[in-house]
Design a protein around this motif. Structure first.
Motif, mmCIF file in Angstrom:
data_model
loop_
_atom_site.group_PDB
_atom_site.id
_atom_site.type_symbol
_atom_site.label_atom_id
_atom_site.label_comp_id
_atom_site.label_asym_id
_atom_site.label_seq_id
_atom_site.Cartn_x
_atom_site.Cartn_y
_atom_site.Cartn_z
ATOM 1 N N ILE A 912 -6.776 7.635 7.199
ATOM 2 C CA ILE A 912 -7.511 6.302 6.954
ATOM 3 C C ILE A 912 -8.312 6.679 5.657
ATOM 4 O O ILE A 912 -8.974 7.750 5.623
ATOM 5 C CB ILE A 912 -8.640 5.622 7.939
ATOM 6 C CG1 ILE A 912 -7.555 5.399 9.102
ATOM 7 C CG2 ILE A 912 -8.997 4.498 7.351
ATOM 8 C CD1 ILE A 912 -6.435 4.490 8.920
ATOM 9 N N GLN A 913 -7.926 6.018 4.533
ATOM 10 C CA GLN A 913 -8.850 6.092 3.280
ATOM 11 C C GLN A 913 -9.187 4.876 2.626
ATOM 12 O O GLN A 913 -8.645 4.029 2.972
ATOM 13 C CB GLN A 913 -7.750 6.769 2.057
ATOM 14 C CG GLN A 913 -7.215 8.115 2.501
ATOM 15 C CD GLN A 913 -8.190 9.237 2.616
ATOM 16 O OE1 GLN A 913 -9.193 9.125 2.117
ATOM 17 N NE2 GLN A 913 -7.752 10.315 3.129
ATOM 18 N N THR A 1255 -4.052 6.523 -4.111
ATOM 19 C CA THR A 1255 -3.587 6.413 -2.674
ATOM 20 C C THR A 1255 -4.347 7.261 -1.722
ATOM 21 O O THR A 1255 -4.362 7.183 -0.592
ATOM 22 C CB THR A 1255 -1.946 6.997 -2.557
ATOM 23 O OG1 THR A 1255 -2.082 8.354 -3.144
ATOM 24 C CG2 THR A 1255 -1.056 6.266 -3.292
ATOM 25 N N GLY A 1256 -5.437 7.761 -2.142
ATOM 26 C CA GLY A 1256 -6.417 8.423 -1.394
ATOM 27 C C GLY A 1256 -7.650 7.581 -1.107
ATOM 28 O O GLY A 1256 -8.618 7.957 -0.563
ATOM 29 N N GLY A 1257 -7.631 6.251 -1.554
ATOM 30 C CA GLY A 1257 -8.519 5.509 -1.389
ATOM 31 C C GLY A 1257 -9.680 5.373 -2.261
ATOM 32 O O GLY A 1257 -10.711 4.566 -2.114
ATOM 33 N N GLY A 1561 -1.132 -0.316 2.013
ATOM 34 C CA GLY A 1561 -2.592 -0.757 1.473
ATOM 35 C C GLY A 1561 -3.064 -2.114 1.859
ATOM 36 O O GLY A 1561 -2.166 -3.022 2.297
ATOM 37 N N ILE A 1562 -4.099 -2.313 2.457
ATOM 38 C CA ILE A 1562 -4.860 -3.324 3.271
ATOM 39 C C ILE A 1562 -5.869 -4.121 2.522
ATOM 40 O O ILE A 1562 -6.795 -3.330 2.344
ATOM 41 C CB ILE A 1562 -4.919 -3.104 4.554
ATOM 42 C CG1 ILE A 1562 -3.547 -2.955 5.359
ATOM 43 C CG2 ILE A 1562 -5.888 -4.421 5.339
ATOM 44 C CD1 ILE A 1562 -4.014 -2.418 7.027
ATOM 45 N N ILE A 1569 -10.895 -2.944 1.058
ATOM 46 C CA ILE A 1569 -9.549 -2.449 0.865
ATOM 47 C C ILE A 1569 -9.482 -1.088 1.412
ATOM 48 O O ILE A 1569 -10.694 -0.198 1.254
ATOM 49 C CB ILE A 1569 -9.543 -2.116 -0.704
ATOM 50 C CG1 ILE A 1569 -9.458 -3.712 -1.396
ATOM 51 C CG2 ILE A 1569 -8.031 -1.497 -0.880
ATOM 52 C CD1 ILE A 1569 -8.425 -4.561 -1.165
ATOM 53 N N TRP A 1570 -8.551 -0.825 2.154
ATOM 54 C CA TRP A 1570 -8.487 0.358 2.608
ATOM 55 C C TRP A 1570 -6.830 0.570 2.796
ATOM 56 O O TRP A 1570 -6.092 -0.118 2.569
ATOM 57 C CB TRP A 1570 -9.134 0.715 4.085
ATOM 58 C CG TRP A 1570 -8.450 -0.223 5.344
ATOM 59 C CD1 TRP A 1570 -8.778 -1.583 5.390
ATOM 60 C CD2 TRP A 1570 -7.577 0.370 6.157
ATOM 61 N NE1 TRP A 1570 -7.918 -2.054 6.553
ATOM 62 C CE2 TRP A 1570 -7.431 -1.131 7.075
ATOM 63 C CE3 TRP A 1570 -6.985 1.386 6.594
ATOM 64 C CZ2 TRP A 1570 -6.444 -0.902 8.054
ATOM 65 C CZ3 TRP A 1570 -6.136 1.292 7.714
ATOM 66 C CH2 TRP A 1570 -5.930 0.217 8.490
ATOM 67 N N MET A 1571 -6.695 2.052 3.166
ATOM 68 C CA MET A 1571 -5.260 2.425 3.022
ATOM 69 C C MET A 1571 -5.045 3.238 4.208
ATOM 70 O O MET A 1571 -5.878 4.137 4.959
ATOM 71 C CB MET A 1571 -5.118 3.156 1.754
ATOM 72 C CG MET A 1571 -4.834 2.543 0.604
ATOM 73 S SD MET A 1571 -4.561 3.446 -0.839
ATOM 74 C CE MET A 1571 -5.598 2.465 -1.918
#
Length: 1579
Positions: A912-913, A1255-1257, A1561-1562, A1569-1571
């Motif tokens: 989770i990032q 993509t690491g958040g 991605g959310i 925002i988190w990934m």
């Protein structure tokens, strides 16, 4: 309600407001929304607003950035209610019967609206012929006699008259099919109408029987060949018409009787495949779902959905009709309703009394007919069994312990089963004090209801009314007794209820709520002449008094002592039976006679005495039998003394083993399994067969215990009473507390040995609890009881604390050791046992137990963390046991002690990032259960309960310790907007948009009063501090003060110039503050009703007011985003608190008045220091507006209610650290998208910014510059640029490879931008707004072309793949093709859609164009020539939002608001696949191979060769297969290859999402925002 409309006439504004309210409430009395004002000239000739027109008007009249999520919710709610306009949930049933008038004409009888007023009638079953049938309008207007179908009416009427029936019913003319509500209710009632018919006539128009034919039904008949081929057997609706009626007679077209369902049974069975037992009237619930579905397979219906609707009665479900939804959807909804029905029964079932009966009979050695048949001849029993109305409906059988009452009732049950009519119902229940499952009043009602519903499934409708809202908690919360009483009463009054027998054994063993049960039986035993009761108990005056056995003759008492002779004969029979089992004396007749004589003289009519003696005689030799008989006492108590003495005389250590077993069984809260008893009583474990060994020791316990199905029971309640009292010094030599400690200690030992990860071998992390089956052997068999009860035994021991065991609760002791090594496995086990809520309670009890202990500080910290852990993750673990290792660990803070201890159990494949924060957030728990937004909350005075009011029209009361909801209060017909506990917490008031206030009893859940008087919505209520008065605020511009005792309105405070949103009493109740929509606060004298002060200073509506508890200050919350604190004496504004970014909806003072809480539409709650005005905490976690806040009375917790349908409880004793604090937006996320090279994620927000993430958040850039919501973003195909479209009417192009410089700001549009698209070479950008499209040069920012010609808004644009043409879709129902290489000429205008065009897409070679429309169709156009429409693709049930061609253009995908995606063959127009997504998709595209479809929730595998299934109702629907990472359609799960992996806590669920490869991605509606990244290699 806080929107600012653009320029428009008053009628337009008010029509929008009223229509929104109308469609989102239950005010469906009128067929059109209320007309709020005279329309302007421009609108005067317009028709009433339809839902699409309403939506269109909304979006035209308000700026897009002001269309808050609340309005979206209202629109969605309105859409649902639009269908409910057509088909209400429970409209008045309308069964019209026909009768012959005095003039010989057929006409409608008077309307009959209940079964009580419906006389006997005949009913017709037939096949329809289009345009030949007499319909409702024909009968109403006395026309239609010339139609061929009139012959059927004449036949049915005449046949009914010959059968002595005055009334009859025919579906063609007795239902007004123009009324959708009536049609829906009729179809849902049809099965019952056929079942209740006295005669059912089947008119076979295609079967001819010559008049010369004999009427001998047993000889070959010339009509039989036609009968086999009759169309009647192929139609869908005739299936229920065959099965429902008791009498079905078949007639030829010459009106000749051919036979009935009984005489033609073999032929009908062979023709239809329906089992003979079903034709004979067996309950259809006995047949499996699939078997019943198979009966419809070969049948057809004219309307496709009717194939499913015709099965409603066969499955006993109610379902609204939605024609044009398609067969697949209709069957899907039918299956869902069936599953709900089955789930309801499963949750209702606490025990099956039929199993209890068998167990009891087996335990007692079997049931002898001769031992109970005497009662059948008893005069009291015969009076009861033959009683008519108002006579002897209740029979009480009473007697001393051991007299055989239970077995007597078992015999009566058997006899009733043999003798009662097939339609009669028999329900019974056996109370047993030693079993906590079945020793209480609630269990009795649950058991009785379960058997009734199992026999007559239609009765479940009385449960479903409440169960569908509350779920399993309906049967488990504190209000269950009240709810079950109401349900049971409704069942007793059900008109379809046949003769019913209700039997309850051993009332004296109902240890919980017996007075309530007795009162209920006393009240209900005479309410219906169809219902008879038998109850049994010991002789007990209290039972006799409460059953009201007053000599009125309506209740009988059968006392066994008064029937001593008959009982003695029964005991004699029992003795004879028992002696036949004594092998030692079988061949000695003289000895056997002596034994019989001796036993008869000593038995004293007591079956239990005989049973105990026989058990002892089986263990002795023949020469000792008489000696034993001489020694045994004649009384039960003496027998028990003797048994204890024998135990003490056992050899070696057996007496101690027996003592351990007996003490464990007595102290346990329920009967124990042999394996549980072995470990809890500390019996030897070094044995080959553990069950046999423990059973042998149980056998040594002197007949005190018995074993049935490997469970150990105390032989009789009198035995338990003796052991607990008179023999307590032998059983508990060190006291009962020591026994509790022993069970606690051994529980820890067995759990430590047996609990492990995935103990049931489920493997799948998302395996749902409802699918879990206990394996054999069950690895939890020995520890199940321990998992549930170890803390309770620890607490019970602690109350009798013994110092020698104190080490268990010290740091480093047994409890800490267990928590450190096994806590997570214990949570899994609790879930598997269905007891997660019990686990929450256990941790709360343990935390309380440890408070203040100086020698357990480390343990206290661990338990506190464990409590937070289970509270936060309760729902995830409760629903899916293995989420204890997935969601629970992933979403716990880094410094969580439990997460640290079980780090090795975490998923290694998911990251989770940004990472989760270090500490627990302030959020203790999230309460989910409401179906609408939660508007208001209130703590009870002791803070143990919390009430929440919701748009789902209910109020829920929650246990704040465990998070379970205790009650659901129903009664309001519109949104519930406010709740308030009375200061003494005995009452709860609720205010509603239905214009009423209701006052509820918090203990029973009963509605005590309904206060009516307001003319519009009631928005706020407040109790005076002495609970005698209640104030209410309304949008009718008044405040009312009510007397809570008399329900009278004491005062109406008028004079307001706007809506009144909130009221609050001062501490001494002498003043009342009110918040106004016109920026003011008014303070009133509650005695005189005069206005004392008007506080002004806010610049927008005042929405909420609250007094400090010392009444010296008043806080007000406003739409101007501020809170003001006022001096109540001078009226001066002391402080203005600023910090919220949106409207402030609610304020509340802490009880010590040092802090103030506020709730805002910015999705946060804030805590303020009332002295300094400083913001102490900002509580983040809700995904939508926060409507209300409330402090607990000790000011340590804060509750918040939100638009996201949840309630959160926060710990406000700390510093308010957030669970996760990633960089994010501070307003809702409107769009997320991955770059084409998948290295970056962009998010657009209502906070007017765009953020670029790796993509690491990590947030790489924040792009600022827009002045309004950013609604849409698009990456260039080379991933170097990003375009953003905003409601500020501009498009910006950003450089995302460097520092995020804004390269271009494209201006020129006059309205918000609705669509943007890059050309294939990224040199051009198209933007759509108002009625125009603009083409821009992406480097120079020059507007190359302005494309005009559409007559309405342009909704979408798309470039051809060679970038030479542009297609635009418009709400003017057309698509235009533009030449963008030259002067921007319109090459083609494609017309054909009947509603707005939403989306367009070019084929790969740019020769075809697909368009998606609100008319539910997709069209494929040839855009190389004359723009001909090549295909019109029909099949969707709602508007189509998106289309995409495969790369070879052979297939087309379309996504619709019906939550499906369809794959089409572009040449033939055939639908190749229908994918039931379960969510509205807006982004779809094919991959290069054409085997997958990319969407915003994941990549879907498609099969181009699969055809649409033709019988989705019978064949299993295609499974939706996702490839790789994804999000479930409901947003609750992270998935991989369609497998649910990680449950998402509510604050992490997506509002917008995007998937690229192994990264998701959310964007959350709160702005976060988190990934989620999968680290799965080669997957």
């Amino acid at each position: 309600m806080f929107l600012t409309p653009r320029r428009q006439c008053t009628w337009c504004r008010r029509q929008i407001r009223h229509t929104a309210w109308y469609l989102s409430s239950d005010n469906f009395g009128n067929t059109q929304p209320p007309n709020p004002a005279r329309p302007s000239e421009a609108h005067r000739n317009r028709p009433a607003l339809s839902l699409p027109r309403f939506s269109d008007l909304i979006f035209r009249c308000w700026p897009a950035h002001q269309l808050r999520p609340r309005l979206t919710c209202r629109l969605e709610l309105g859409q649902r209610n639009f269908y409910r306009l057509l088909s209400r949930e429970a409209p008045q049933e309308r069964m019209r019967l026909l009768q012959r008038s005095d003039a010989g004409e057929f006409e409608f009888a008077e309307n009959l609206t209940s079964d009580d007023t419906i006389p006997p009638y005949a009913i017709l079953s037939h096949t329809w012929k289009r345009d030949t049938e007499v319909i409702f309008e024909d009968m109403k207007n006395h026309t239609g006699k010339n139609k061929p179908g009139y012959e059927k009416i004449r036949f049915c009427g005449e046949q009914a008259r010959r059968d002595g029936l005055e009334y009859f019913w025919i579906d063609t003319c007795c239902i007004n099919k123009e009324s959708y509500a009536e049609l829906s209710q009729a179809i849902n009632s049809m099965f019952r109408w056929y079942r209740n018919a006295t005669r059912c006539y089947v008119y076979l128009s295609d079967v001819s029987s010559p008049l010369s034919d004999t009427n001998d039904e047993f000889n070959p008949r010339p009509w039989e060949a036609d009968f086999w081929k009759s169309k009647w057997f192929t139609r869908g609706w005739t299936l229920q018409e065959l099965l429902a009626p008791r009498s079905v007679e078949f007639f030829s077209r010459e009106h000749k009787r051919l036979g009935d369902k009984s005489s033609l049974e073999q032929q009908i069975h062979e023709i239809t495949g329906v089992p003979k037992s079903a034709l004979q009237g067996a309950p259809l619930s006995q047949f499996s779902v699939n078997e019943r579905l198979s009966w419809i397979e070969r049948r057809q219906t004219t309307v496709e959905e009717d194939k499913a609707y015709s099965l409603l009665g066969i499955f006993d479900v109610y379902m609204p009709l939605i024609y044009r939804e398609g067969t697949a959807s209709a069957f899907k909804r039918l299956r869902e309703e069936i599953e709900k029905l089955e789930k309801c029964l499963q949750d209702l079932r606490l025990t099956d009394p039929r199993d209890d009966k068998k167990r009891i009979e087996d335990t007692k050695g079997g049931l002898l007919e001769d031992s109970y048949r005497w009662v059948l001849e008893n005069s009291d029993f015969q009076r009861w069994s033959s009683a008519q109305q108002s006579q002897s409906q209740l029979l009480w059988i009473k007697g001393d312990p051991g007299k055989g009452k239970t077995m007597l009732l078992c015999g009566i049950i058997n006899e009733l089963n043999k003798s009662m009519a097939k339609t009669a119902l028999l329900s019974y229940f056996f109370c047993q004090a030693a079993d906590s499952r079945i020793n209480n009043a609630i269990a009795v009602l649950r058991g009785l209801i379960y058997l009734l519903v199992d026999q007559q499934p239609s009765l479940i409708s009385h449960i479903r009314k409440k169960y569908d809202r509350a779920g399993k908690a309906l049967f488990e919360d504190t209000n269950t007794w009240v709810v079950l009483c109401e349900i049971f009463t409704n069942i007793l009054h059900d008109p379809s209820l046949s003769n019913t027998y209700l039997i309850i054994d051993a009332l004296d063993e109902c240890v919980a709520d017996l007075p309530n049960l007795l009162d209920f039986i006393g009240q209900k035993s005479s309410v219906s002449s169809h219902v008879k009761w038998i109850v049994s108990s010991r002789n007990d005056f209290n039972i006799e008094w409460r059953l009201r056995l007053d000599g009125s003759g309506t209740r009988l008492s059968l006392e066994l002592e008064e029937n001593a002779k008959q009982v003695a004969c029964a005991v004699n029979t029992y003795i004879n039976h028992c002696l036949s089992e004594l092998s030692e004396i079988q061949h000695n007749t003289e000895l056997r006679d002596l034994v019989r004589e001796k036993m008869l003289s000593k038995a004293n009519g007591t079956f239990l005495w005989v049973s105990l003696v026989i058990k002892e005689l089986k263990e002795v030799m023949s020469w000792d039998v008489l000696q034993v008989l001489e020694e045994v006492p004649t009384e039960l108590k003496g027998m028990y003394h003797r048994m204890m003495k024998q135990i003490k005389l056992l050899r070696r250590n057996y007496p101690e083993l027996c003592r351990q077993v007996l003490s464990t069984v007595i102290v346990a809260y329920r009967p124990l399994h042999l394996q549980e008893l072995r470990v809890l009583s500390g019996l030897p474990t070094q044995v080959q067969n553990a069950n046999q060994s423990i059973a042998a020791i149980v056998k040594m316990c002197g007949s005190f215990l018995t074993v049935q199905d490997d469970n150990v029971y105390i032989i009789h309640q009198s035995a338990k009473d003796y052991l607990s009292e008179e023999a307590s010094h032998d059983i508990f030599p060190c006291g009962v507390g020591e026994a509790h400690h022993s069970i606690f200690s051994r529980s820890l030992q067995v759990m430590s040995r047996t609990l492990r990860r995935d103990i049931y071998g489920l493997h799948a992390l998302g395996y749902p609890i409802e699918r879990v089956e206990h394996p054999e052997p069950d690895p939890l068999a020995a520890s199940r009881y321990s998992c549930l009860s170890w803390v309770d035994h620890l607490c019970n021991w602690n109350s009798n604390c013994c110092a020698k065991h104190g080490v268990d609760l010290q740091d480093g002791g047994a409890v800490e050791d267990f928590m450190r090594r096994k806590y997570l496995y214990w949570l899994e086990a609790l879930s598997l046992c269905g007891s997660t809520s019990d686990g929450v309670g256990s941790m709360a009890k343990l935390e309380t137990l440890l408070q203040g202990r100086t020698d357990a500080s480390a343990l206290f910290g661990l338990v506190r963390d464990a409590y937070r852990f289970i509270m936060y993750h309760k729902q995830a673990v409760e629903n899916c046991p293995l989420q204890a290792y997935a969601s629970a660990l992933i979403f716990s803070p880094a410094h969580s002690l439990i997460r640290g201890l079980f780090k090795n159990e975490e998923l290694k494949t998911i990251a989770i990032q940004p990472p989760i924060g270090d500490e627990w957030s302030a959020c203790l728990q999230t309460l989910e259960g409401h179906y609408g937004s939660v508007r208001s909350i209130a703590f009870s005075h002791d803070s143990t309960q919390l009430a929440s009011a919701s748009d789902d029209k209910t109020v829920k009361i929650w246990d704040t310790r465990t998070g379970t909801y205790l009650q659901t209060l129903k009664g309001h017909s519109n949104w519930v907007t406010s709740v308030a506990f009375s200061p003494d917490s005995t009452q709860l008031a609720s205010a509603s948009d239905d214009k009423t206030i209701k006052i509820w009893d918090t203990r029973s859940g009963a509605c005590l009063q309904t206060l009516e008087g307001h003319r519009d919505w009631v928005k706020s209520i407040a109790y005076s501090h002495d609970s005698t008065r209640l104030a209410s605020a309304s949008t009718d511009r008044t405040v009312k003060i009510w007397d809570t005792r008399s329900s009278t309105c004491l005062q109406t405070l008028e004079g307001y110039s706007g809506f009144v949103w909130s009221v609050a009493f001062s501490g001494d109740s002498t003043r009342l503050a009110s918040a106004l929509a016109n920026t003011m606060v008014k303070i009133w004298d509650t005695r005189s009703g005069t206005c004392l002060q008007t506080l002004e200073g806010h610049s927008s509506w005042v929405i909420s007011v609250a007094y400090s508890h010392d009444s010296t200050r008043l806080a007000s919350a406003s739409g101007d985003r501020t809170i003001k604190i006022w001096d109540t004496k001078s009226g001066a504004c002391l402080q203005t608190l600023e910090g919220h970014r949106d409207l402030v909806k609610s304020v509340a003072f802490s009880h010590n008045s040092t802090r103030l809480a506020s709730a805002s539409e910015d999705t946060t709650a804030k805590i303020w220091d009332t002295r300094s005005g400083a913001c102490l905490q900002t509580l983040e976690g809700h995904r939508n507006w926060v409507w209300s806040v409330a402090f607990s009375h000790d000011s340590t917790r804060l509750a918040s209610a939100s638009e996201d349908k949840t309630v959160k409880i926060w710990d406000i004793t700390g510093d308010g650290a957030c669970l996760q604090t990633p960089e994010g937006h501070y307003d809702s996320v409107r769009s997320v998208a991955f770059s084409y090279d998948s290295t970056r994620l962009a998010s657009a927000s209502a906070d007017r910014t765009i953020k670029i993430w790796d993509t690491g958040g990590t947030c790489l850039q924040t792009l600022e510059g827009h002045r309004d919501w950013v609604k849409s973003i698009a990456f260039s195909y080379d991933s170097t640029q990003l375009a953003s479209a905003s409601d500020d009417k501009t498009v910006k192009i950003w450089d995302i490879t460097g520092d995020g410089t804004c390269l271009q700001t494209l201006k020129g549009h006059r309205r918000s931008i609705r669509s943007i698209a890059f050309s294939g070479n990224s040199t051009q950008l198209a933007s759509a707004s108002d009625k125009t499209v603009r083409i821009w040069h992406t480097r120079g920012g020059i507007c190359l072309q302005t494309l005009e010609g559409h007559r309405d808004l342009v909704s979408s644009v798309a470039f051809s793949h060679n970038s030479t043409r542009l297609a635009s879709a418009s709400e003017d129902k057309t698509v235009k093709i533009w030449d963008i290489t030259g002067d921007g000429a319109c090459l083609q205008t494609l017309e054909g859609h009947s509603r707005r065009v939403i989306s367009v897409a070019f084929s790969g070679d740019s020769t075809w164009l697909a368009s998606a429309s609100g008319d539910r169709t997709v069209k494929i156009w040839d855009v190389t020539s004359d723009g001909a429409c090549l295909q019109t693709l029909e099949g969707h049930r709602d508007l189509v939002k998106s289309v995409a061609f495969s790369h070879d253009s052979a297939r087309l995908a379309s996504a619709s608001d019906d939550k499906t995606v369809k794959i089409w063959d572009t040449r033939s127009g055939a639908c190749l696949q229908t994918l039931d997504i379960g969510k509205r998709l807006s982004e779809i595209s094919f991959d290069a191979t054409g085997s997958c479809l990319h969407t915003e929730i994941g990549t879907i595998a498609i099969n181009a060769s699969s055809a649409s299934y033709t019988t989705p109702n019978v064949t299993k629907p295609q499974d939706l297969r996702f490839q790789g990472a994804g999000v479930s359609s409901d947003g609750v799960w992270i998935t991989y290859n369609s497998e649910n992996l990680v449950w998402l806590p509510s604050e992490y669920r997506p509002f917008r999402s995007a998937v690229s490869g192994k990264t998701i991605g959310i964007g959350v509606n709160s702005g976060k925002i988190w990934m989620c990244r999968f680290n799965i290699e080669n997957s």
